[in-house]
Scaffold this motif. Sequence first.
Motif, PDB file in Angstrom:
ATOM      1  N   ALA A 126       0.831  -1.205   0.000  1.00 51.74           N
ATOM      2  CA  ALA A 126       0.000   0.000   0.000  1.00 51.74           C
ATOM      3  C   ALA A 126       0.864   1.253   0.000  1.00 51.74           C
ATOM      4  O   ALA A 126       0.567   2.228  -0.703  1.00 51.74           O
ATOM      5  CB  ALA A 126      -0.936  -0.004   1.202  1.00 51.74           C
ATOM      6  N   ALA A 127       1.957   1.238   0.785  1.00 53.81           N
ATOM      7  CA  ALA A 127       2.848   2.390   0.789  1.00 53.81           C
ATOM      8  C   ALA A 127       3.465   2.605  -0.588  1.00 53.81           C
ATOM      9  O   ALA A 127       3.557   3.744  -1.078  1.00 53.81           O
ATOM     10  CB  ALA A 127       3.941   2.194   1.840  1.00 53.81           C
ATOM     11  N   GLY A 128       3.886   1.502  -1.233  1.00 54.92           N
ATOM     12  CA  GLY A 128       4.432   1.629  -2.576  1.00 54.92           C
ATOM     13  C   GLY A 128       3.417   2.152  -3.570  1.00 54.92           C
ATOM     14  O   GLY A 128       3.729   3.005  -4.414  1.00 54.92           O
ATOM     15  N   ALA A 129       2.187   1.660  -3.469  1.00 58.69           N
ATOM     16  CA  ALA A 129       1.134   2.148  -4.361  1.00 58.69           C
ATOM     17  C   ALA A 129       0.851   3.622  -4.107  1.00 58.69           C
ATOM     18  O   ALA A 129       0.589   4.391  -5.051  1.00 58.69           O
ATOM     19  CB  ALA A 129      -0.137   1.325  -4.164  1.00 58.69           C
ATOM     20  N   GLY A 130       0.900   4.036  -2.840  1.00 58.92           N
ATOM     21  CA  GLY A 130       0.702   5.446  -2.525  1.00 58.92           C
ATOM     22  C   GLY A 130       1.783   6.320  -3.123  1.00 58.92           C
ATOM     23  O   GLY A 130       1.512   7.422  -3.621  1.00 58.92           O
ATOM     24  N   VAL A 131       3.029   5.847  -3.098  1.00 61.79           N
ATOM     25  CA  VAL A 131       4.135   6.604  -3.704  1.00 61.79           C
ATOM     26  C   VAL A 131       3.922   6.742  -5.208  1.00 61.79           C
ATOM     27  O   VAL A 131       4.080   7.832  -5.785  1.00 61.79           O
ATOM     28  CB  VAL A 131       5.481   5.929  -3.403  1.00 61.79           C
ATOM     29  N   VAL A 132       3.563   5.633  -5.862  1.00 61.91           N
ATOM     30  CA  VAL A 132       3.318   5.677  -7.305  1.00 61.91           C
ATOM     31  C   VAL A 132       2.165   6.638  -7.622  1.00 61.91           C
ATOM     32  O   VAL A 132       2.258   7.456  -8.559  1.00 61.91           O
ATOM     33  CB  VAL A 132       3.017   4.265  -7.848  1.00 61.91           C
ATOM     34  N   ALA A 133       1.086   6.556  -6.847  1.00 66.65           N
ATOM     35  CA  ALA A 133      -0.058   7.435  -7.081  1.00 66.65           C
ATOM     36  C   ALA A 133       0.327   8.898  -6.873  1.00 66.65           C
ATOM     37  O   ALA A 133      -0.115   9.779  -7.631  1.00 66.65           O
ATOM     38  CB  ALA A 133      -1.207   7.055  -6.150  1.00 66.65           C
ATOM     39  N   ALA A 134       1.143   9.174  -5.857  1.00 66.02           N
ATOM     40  CA  ALA A 134       1.571  10.549  -5.602  1.00 66.02           C
ATOM     41  C   ALA A 134       2.406  11.086  -6.758  1.00 66.02           C
ATOM     42  O   ALA A 134       2.247  12.248  -7.179  1.00 66.02           O
ATOM     43  CB  ALA A 134       2.362  10.607  -4.297  1.00 66.02           C
ATOM     44  N   ILE A 135       3.303  10.258  -7.286  1.00 69.54           N
ATOM     45  CA  ILE A 135       4.130  10.689  -8.413  1.00 69.54           C
ATOM     46  C   ILE A 135       3.272  10.951  -9.642  1.00 69.54           C
ATOM     47  O   ILE A 135       3.440  11.962 -10.348  1.00 69.54           O
ATOM     48  CB  ILE A 135       5.206   9.636  -8.706  1.00 69.54           C
ATOM     49  N   VAL A 136       2.326  10.051  -9.912  1.00 71.74           N
ATOM     50  CA  VAL A 136       1.446  10.235 -11.077  1.00 71.74           C
ATOM     51  C   VAL A 136       0.643  11.516 -10.942  1.00 71.74           C
ATOM     52  O   VAL A 136       0.529  12.308 -11.893  1.00 71.74           O
ATOM     53  CB  VAL A 136       0.521   9.015 -11.233  1.00 71.74           C
ATOM     54  N   MET A 137       0.099  11.767  -9.760  1.00 72.45           N
ATOM     55  CA  MET A 137      -0.706  12.975  -9.577  1.00 72.45           C
ATOM     56  C   MET A 137       0.153  14.221  -9.723  1.00 72.45           C
ATOM     57  O   MET A 137      -0.281  15.226 -10.313  1.00 72.45           O
ATOM     58  CB  MET A 137      -1.382  12.941  -8.210  1.00 72.45           C
ATOM     59  N   ALA A 138       1.376  14.188  -9.194  1.00 70.63           N
ATOM     60  CA  ALA A 138       2.263  15.346  -9.343  1.00 70.63           C
ATOM     61  C   ALA A 138       2.593  15.600 -10.814  1.00 70.63           C
ATOM     62  O   ALA A 138       2.657  16.755 -11.259  1.00 70.63           O
ATOM     63  CB  ALA A 138       3.541  15.123  -8.536  1.00 70.63           C
ATOM     64  N   LEU A 139       2.787  14.537 -11.576  1.00 75.24           N
ATOM     65  CA  LEU A 139       3.113  14.699 -12.994  1.00 75.24           C
ATOM     66  C   LEU A 139       1.935  15.219 -13.804  1.00 75.24           C
ATOM     67  O   LEU A 139       2.121  15.766 -14.903  1.00 75.24           O
ATOM     68  CB  LEU A 139       3.587  13.365 -13.576  1.00 75.24           C
ATOM     69  N   LEU A 140       0.724  15.044 -13.298  1.00 76.98           N
ATOM     70  CA  LEU A 140      -0.457  15.544 -14.009  1.00 76.98           C
ATOM     71  C   LEU A 140      -0.633  17.046 -13.867  1.00 76.98           C
ATOM     72  O   LEU A 140      -1.366  17.655 -14.654  1.00 76.98           O
ATOM     73  CB  LEU A 140      -1.714  14.841 -13.489  1.00 76.98           C
ATOM     74  N   LEU A 141       0.020  17.656 -12.884  1.00 71.39           N
ATOM     75  CA  LEU A 141      -0.195  19.082 -12.623  1.00 71.39           C
ATOM     76  C   LEU A 141       0.087  19.955 -13.844  1.00 71.39           C
ATOM     77  O   LEU A 141      -0.734  20.829 -14.175  1.00 71.39           O
ATOM     78  CB  LEU A 141       0.654  19.520 -11.428  1.00 71.39           C
TER      79      LEU A 141
END
Length: 359
Positions: free
Chosen positions: A107-122
């Motif tokens: 879950a922590a790894g998935a959260g990191v991936v999701a955070a990176i994806v969301m940051a890249l969408l900005l």
Amino acid sequence: MSSPSVPVAASAIGRACAEIGALLALAVPLVAGHGAATGITLIDTAMIGPLGAAPLAAVSLASSFLTIIYAALYGFAGPIGVFAGQRFGAGEVASLGAVARHGGLLAAGAGVVAAIVMALLLPLLSLIGQPPEVVAILGPYWLFMAASLVPYAISVAAKYMTDSTDRPWTGVVFIVIPLAVNMLLNWVLIYGNWGAPALGLPGAGVASFTAQAIGAVLFWAYLRFAMPFAAWWPRARLTRRGFGEQVREGLPMTLQYFLEGASVAVAGVLLQPGSRRRCLWSRRRSCRGAGWVRWWAVRCVCRCRSRGYRWERQRRRMFVFPARGLTECRAGWSVVGGSGCIVTNRSDSVRWCRGSRRP
């Protein structure tokens, strides 16, 4: 002389009534906990409102993306509840720590991936026609909310563990704690109370990230060190098989939950007219989104109970789960609706979401 079928029918009705009581006992805290899990963005929407249309529209845009990502993270963490329910139903309490440790790390790894994806969408938001005045002030809040996905995913993993081991109210408590912390920090950082600088919209992002992080640390510290869970951890070793089985179960659930989240939030993502209209959408979406997540809770209840019976060899009791079939039918419709939202144009997306978003 009474028919032999009468006692059988009476016995079946009695078992069904007993099972309904057990389902309600588990469903009430799960619905409360799942509803509270979306409370961070609801609180931000309420407390950012006095700052004006543009900040509120920025919260709305971020919340629309977060709804989709929250749903995907819930799906990816779902196998934690599945395997915890299996072990708990089979009486293998000593192996629950291994499920928690594998699931928490994933879950922590998935959260990191999701955070990176969301940051890249900005940087891409302006390309899909979002109002310039909204995009101009969104950056800090967006990035803090992206970072908050990591503690959020960790908290979801811990909540699945408590929900699947007959301690659902524990999860409710540790989900409500971040809401209280967020409300206090919002009051301090947004408006500049207690001598703090008035940060406005970025202050809401700082408050949300801090509240989620505090909640995740407290939740996992309680699971690891509290006496009721001491029997979980002696055999909590990490293995490749433990990671693999959770990933295999989690990926299909991630896709399903992602599409369901899209069916709810994609209209908010594609809504282009000015910040005032986005404000009106924000208030409606925040309230209705909090009600929509109860369907996650109902399916989680049925999944936990049925998995436990499977491993207790009580398959005959699973006939009293019509709710599971009904909720899965609705889930299937949401998947279809979510796919339609993604591949159709804006007007069609709004039309799909009006049907799929209804709780």
